[in-house]
Write a protein that holds these residues in place. Structure first.
Motif: not given
Length: 228
Positions: A103-109, A138-152
């Motif tokens: 996880a990285r800081p950003g809008v996705w918490t 669902m976990l795989a999608v969420s794990r990627a979002l928790m990195t707060n990516p510019k591109l998913l």
């Protein structure tokens, strides 16, 4: 403005060439569909973008920076989040541990993830290998979002899932689109993919053979390049 721009991409596996001058672009806030039959170069294109396949020629620019051949962890830190084909959750970590591992800081918490997929909050302390296939996705999608990516990047995110779970994933994709998330998505379910896509790129034998709006991808073109 282009977030991801691929031009003249040529990639090889050993002596075997897999991509022949692929061109593709994802603008900021855009959902782009990468399409084609199995074995036509979609996975190799994604692998080249994220650094798992080293291109021999061409450019891959992320926010204007050429990342072709860069190490995968460096590309990830520049803002690329991947939901890989086959999910690949960390099996011996809990749901919570999977989510916070990268996880990285950003809008996705965690709070926003639990709102998006309430089932994950219920499974918070379960190991990933005890989840159903749909829950793992669902976990795989969420794990990627928790990195707060510019591109998913979503590589076959609904493949092999029960219809009700597929609908949950597509609902999440539509929500992400509405919130302005840039997404590159590979999926075979055209009835769900085309309505959410802003533009489509089709690969045939490692070449870009179509680029345009979903409404420009006629039935004839679908039969020619996407039919079984």
């Amino acid at each position: 403005m282009s977030l991801l721009e691929i031009s003249g991409l040529e990639s090889f596996y050993g002596a075997s060439q897999a991509l022949f001058g692929v061109n593709l672009r994802v603008a900021e806030g855009e959902v782009v569909a990468l399409m084609g039959r199995n074995g036509m170069g979609k996975t190799t294109t994604i692998g080249s973008v994220i650094g798992l396949v080293r291109p021999r020629n061409g450019a891959i620019r992320l926010s204007g920076k050429d990342v072709a051949g860069m190490q995968p962890h460096r590309i990830a830190r520049l803002g690329v989040g991947l939901v890989p084909e086959g999910r690949r959750c960390f099996p011996n970590l809990t749901v919570h541990e999977n989510l916070v591992a990268a996880a990285r800081p950003g809008v996705w918490t965690l709070a926003r993830i639990n709102e998006l997929f309430p089932r994950l909050e219920e499974r918070r302390d379960q190991y990933a290998n005890t989840l159903s296939g749909g829950e793992q996705q669902m976990l795989a999608v969420s794990r990627a979002l928790m990195t707060n990516p510019k591109l998913l990047i979503l590589d076959e995110a609904t493949e092999g899932l029960a219809p009700v779970i597929r609908q949950d994933i597509w609902a999440a994709i539509r929500r992400l689109k509405a919130e302005g998330q840039s997404i590159l998505v590979v999926d075979k379910t055209l009835s769900e993919l085309l309505p959410v896509a802003d533009r489509c790129f089709v690969l045939e034998k490692g070449r870009t053979v179509f680029s345009g709006r979903p409404n420009e991808l006629t039935a004839d073109l679908q039969d020619r390049y996407l039919g079984v």
